[in-house]
Design a protein around this motif. Structure first.
Motif, PDB file in Angstrom:
ATOM      1  N   TYR A  30      32.933  49.333  37.471  1.00  0.00           N
ATOM      2  CA  TYR A  30      32.485  48.380  36.454  1.00  0.00           C
ATOM      3  C   TYR A  30      33.563  47.362  36.105  1.00  0.00           C
ATOM      4  O   TYR A  30      33.268  46.220  35.721  1.00  0.00           O
ATOM      5  N   LEU A  31      34.837  47.731  36.279  1.00  0.00           N
ATOM      6  CA  LEU A  31      35.924  46.791  35.977  1.00  0.00           C
ATOM      7  C   LEU A  31      36.018  45.662  37.006  1.00  0.00           C
ATOM      8  O   LEU A  31      36.701  44.663  36.757  1.00  0.00           O
ATOM      9  N   HIS A  32      35.321  45.805  38.126  1.00  0.00           N
ATOM     10  CA  HIS A  32      35.308  44.714  39.089  1.00  0.00           C
ATOM     11  C   HIS A  32      34.625  43.476  38.517  1.00  0.00           C
ATOM     12  O   HIS A  32      34.942  42.348  38.920  1.00  0.00           O
ATOM     13  N   ILE A  33      33.699  43.667  37.588  1.00  0.00           N
ATOM     14  CA  ILE A  33      32.990  42.513  37.009  1.00  0.00           C
ATOM     15  C   ILE A  33      33.930  41.655  36.169  1.00  0.00           C
ATOM     16  O   ILE A  33      34.069  40.446  36.435  1.00  0.00           O
ATOM     17  N   PRO A  34      34.613  42.213  35.145  1.00  0.00           N
ATOM     18  CA  PRO A  34      35.560  41.363  34.413  1.00  0.00           C
ATOM     19  C   PRO A  34      36.731  40.900  35.273  1.00  0.00           C
ATOM     20  O   PRO A  34      37.282  39.825  35.041  1.00  0.00           O
ATOM     21  N   LEU A  35      37.106  41.703  36.281  1.00  0.00           N
ATOM     22  CA  LEU A  35      38.187  41.282  37.168  1.00  0.00           C
ATOM     23  C   LEU A  35      37.782  40.041  37.955  1.00  0.00           C
ATOM     24  O   LEU A  35      38.586  39.114  38.126  1.00  0.00           O
ATOM     25  N   PHE A  36      36.541  40.012  38.431  1.00  0.00           N
ATOM     26  CA  PHE A  36      36.091  38.831  39.168  1.00  0.00           C
ATOM     27  C   PHE A  36      36.004  37.612  38.253  1.00  0.00           C
ATOM     28  O   PHE A  36      36.369  36.498  38.654  1.00  0.00           O
ATOM     29  N   VAL A  37      35.514  37.809  37.037  1.00  0.00           N
ATOM     30  CA  VAL A  37      35.467  36.688  36.082  1.00  0.00           C
ATOM     31  C   VAL A  37      36.874  36.161  35.834  1.00  0.00           C
ATOM     32  O   VAL A  37      37.104  34.947  35.793  1.00  0.00           O
ATOM     33  N   CYS A  38      37.820  37.067  35.684  1.00  0.00           N
ATOM     34  CA  CYS A  38      39.221  36.695  35.484  1.00  0.00           C
ATOM     35  C   CYS A  38      39.737  35.901  36.680  1.00  0.00           C
ATOM     36  O   CYS A  38      40.368  34.842  36.524  1.00  0.00           O
ATOM     37  N   TRP A  39      39.463  36.376  37.881  1.00  0.00           N
ATOM     38  CA  TRP A  39      39.903  35.715  39.106  1.00  0.00           C
ATOM     39  C   TRP A  39      39.259  34.326  39.247  1.00  0.00           C
ATOM     40  O   TRP A  39      39.908  33.354  39.626  1.00  0.00           O
ATOM     41  N   LEU A  40      37.970  34.250  38.919  1.00  0.00           N
ATOM     42  CA  LEU A  40      37.269  32.964  38.960  1.00  0.00           C
ATOM     43  C   LEU A  40      37.885  31.971  37.987  1.00  0.00           C
ATOM     44  O   LEU A  40      38.106  30.794  38.325  1.00  0.00           O
ATOM     45  N   LEU A  41      38.187  32.428  36.783  1.00  0.00           N
ATOM     46  CA  LEU A  41      38.776  31.539  35.772  1.00  0.00           C
ATOM     47  C   LEU A  41      40.195  31.124  36.153  1.00  0.00           C
ATOM     48  O   LEU A  41      40.613  29.999  35.851  1.00  0.00           O
ATOM     49  N   ILE A  42      40.937  32.009  36.811  1.00  0.00           N
ATOM     50  CA  ILE A  42      42.267  31.617  37.308  1.00  0.00           C
ATOM     51  C   ILE A  42      42.133  30.469  38.296  1.00  0.00           C
ATOM     52  O   ILE A  42      42.893  29.490  38.251  1.00  0.00           O
ATOM     53  N   TYR A  43      41.159  30.570  39.171  1.00  0.00           N
ATOM     54  CA  TYR A  43      40.922  29.511  40.150  1.00  0.00           C
ATOM     55  C   TYR A  43      40.509  28.208  39.459  1.00  0.00           C
ATOM     56  O   TYR A  43      41.042  27.129  39.767  1.00  0.00           O
ATOM     57  N   LEU A  44      39.564  28.309  38.528  1.00  0.00           N
ATOM     58  CA  LEU A  44      39.092  27.111  37.834  1.00  0.00           C
ATOM     59  C   LEU A  44      40.182  26.506  36.953  1.00  0.00           C
ATOM     60  O   LEU A  44      40.211  25.292  36.740  1.00  0.00           O
ATOM     61  N   PHE A  45      41.081  27.337  36.450  1.00  0.00           N
ATOM     62  CA  PHE A  45      42.210  26.858  35.657  1.00  0.00           C
ATOM     63  C   PHE A  45      43.250  26.171  36.541  1.00  0.00           C
ATOM     64  O   PHE A  45      43.798  25.115  36.189  1.00  0.00           O
ATOM     65  N   SER A  46      43.521  26.753  37.701  1.00  0.00           N
ATOM     66  CA  SER A  46      44.581  26.226  38.555  1.00  0.00           C
ATOM     67  C   SER A  46      44.207  24.888  39.187  1.00  0.00           C
ATOM     68  O   SER A  46      45.084  24.050  39.440  1.00  0.00           O
ATOM     69  N   PHE A  47      42.917  24.674  39.443  1.00  0.00           N
ATOM     70  CA  PHE A  47      42.500  23.437  40.097  1.00  0.00           C
ATOM     71  C   PHE A  47      42.836  22.198  39.267  1.00  0.00           C
ATOM     72  O   PHE A  47      43.540  21.301  39.750  1.00  0.00           O
ATOM     73  N   PRO A  48      42.382  22.075  38.008  1.00  0.00           N
ATOM     74  CA  PRO A  48      42.775  20.899  37.225  1.00  0.00           C
ATOM     75  C   PRO A  48      44.257  20.879  36.904  1.00  0.00           C
ATOM     76  O   PRO A  48      44.850  19.807  36.750  1.00  0.00           O
ATOM     77  N   LEU A  49      44.898  22.065  36.824  1.00  0.00           N
ATOM     78  CA  LEU A  49      46.334  22.096  36.564  1.00  0.00           C
ATOM     79  C   LEU A  49      47.098  21.422  37.703  1.00  0.00           C
ATOM     80  O   LEU A  49      48.010  20.609  37.465  1.00  0.00           O
ATOM     81  N   LEU A  50      46.731  21.740  38.939  1.00  0.00           N
ATOM     82  CA  LEU A  50      47.390  21.118  40.087  1.00  0.00           C
ATOM     83  C   LEU A  50      47.082  19.623  40.160  1.00  0.00           C
ATOM     84  O   LEU A  50      47.930  18.820  40.544  1.00  0.00           O
ATOM     85  N   GLN A  51      45.852  19.261  39.775  1.00  0.00           N
ATOM     86  CA  GLN A  51      45.519  17.833  39.742  1.00  0.00           C
ATOM     87  C   GLN A  51      46.321  17.110  38.667  1.00  0.00           C
ATOM     88  O   GLN A  51      46.731  15.953  38.842  1.00  0.00           O
ATOM     89  N   TRP A  52      46.566  17.779  37.565  1.00  0.00           N
ATOM     90  CA  TRP A  52      47.396  17.226  36.482  1.00  0.00           C
ATOM     91  C   TRP A  52      48.826  17.009  36.987  1.00  0.00           C
ATOM     92  O   TRP A  52      49.426  15.958  36.750  1.00  0.00           O
TER      93      TRP A  52
END
Length: 237
Positions: A30-52
């Motif tokens: 069951y912890l794979h679900i919040p782990l994937f959300v966490c991983w997805l948000l890391i990706y979505l966070f890093s994309f605009p950060l690198l563009q910045w």
């Protein structure tokens, strides 16, 4: 926020496939679900950060960085509280992300070294997913990590023969030779049936760059190739 969500199909494949490999090697938890959300948000966070970092336009990229960062923090805290040892799996990502920051700052994001650094970061996700799922065979997890790294590096070379280096014969030959080596390694270290998709990827590297396939078609097809590789892994396990 839509325009700040990356739409590279290959990147989404890199986000998902190593995660699924980790689940396959350990079993669902069951912890794979919040782990994937966490991983997805890391990706979505890093994309605009690198563009910045690349453009220095805080007016455009500052808001998505703050929004995704704010969404990310509670998930990180939850996962660290639930599985404290996950902290150690995050450490190798720091130098790899630093490489991405450097290439973003120098506006050289298409460099192969930058691609490889990102690929290693994505593929390392096999291990925390495996750990959270309480898997027993670290050898299996490592095999899937190596397979995903080999696959995505080959994809990076292949995609360059379609887009940036389509008129460079040396990149084409490098891509084909790399995929031949992948097939040889597959036959040596994995069952013959597991090496079959590597032959398909070799044919992809040989044939498709000669067909005039577009970048969009290439990105979409990579989702299919990733699904093929995953299904073969599931079948052979």
């Amino acid at each position: 926020m839509k325009r700040y969500i990356p739409n590279q199909h290959g990147a989404w494949a890199m986000l998902i496939l190593p995660f699924l490999f980790g689940v396959a090697a350990s079993g669902g938890h069951y912890l794979h679900i919040p782990l994937f959300v966490c991983w997805l948000l890391i990706y979505l966070f890093s994309f605009p950060l690198l563009q910045w970092v690349k453009t220095r336009r805080s007016d455009r990229y500052g808001k998505p960085v703050l929004v995704y960062g704010a969404l990310l923090v509670p998930f990180i805290l939850y996962m660290i509280i639930s599985v404290p040892n996950l902290f150690w799996f995050a450490l190798p990502l720091i130098p790899l992300f630093a490489v991405n920051v450097y290439f973003a700052k120098t506006k050289n994001e298409r460099a192969l070294l930058n691609d490889i650094s990102a690929i290693l970061a994505f593929c390392l996700m096999v291990y925390p997913v495996f750990y959270v799922g309480e898997g027993e065979s670290w050898e299996m997890a490592t095999n899937l990590f190596v397979l995903s790294v080999l696959y995505f590096i080959g994809t990076a070379l292949y995609v360059k023969t379609i887009i940036r280096e389509r008129k460079n014969p040396y990149y084409y030959y490098a891509s084909v030779i790399y995929h031949i080596i992948m097939v040889v390694l597959g036959l040596l270290f994995w069952p013959a049936v597991a090496a079959a998709p590597l032959v398909v990827l070799l044919l992809r590297a040989i044939i498709l760059p000669k067909t005039g396939v577009t970048a969009k078609q290439t990105g979409i097809s990579e989702i299919g190739f990733s699904a093929m590789l995953y299904l073969v892994v599931i079948f052979c396990m």
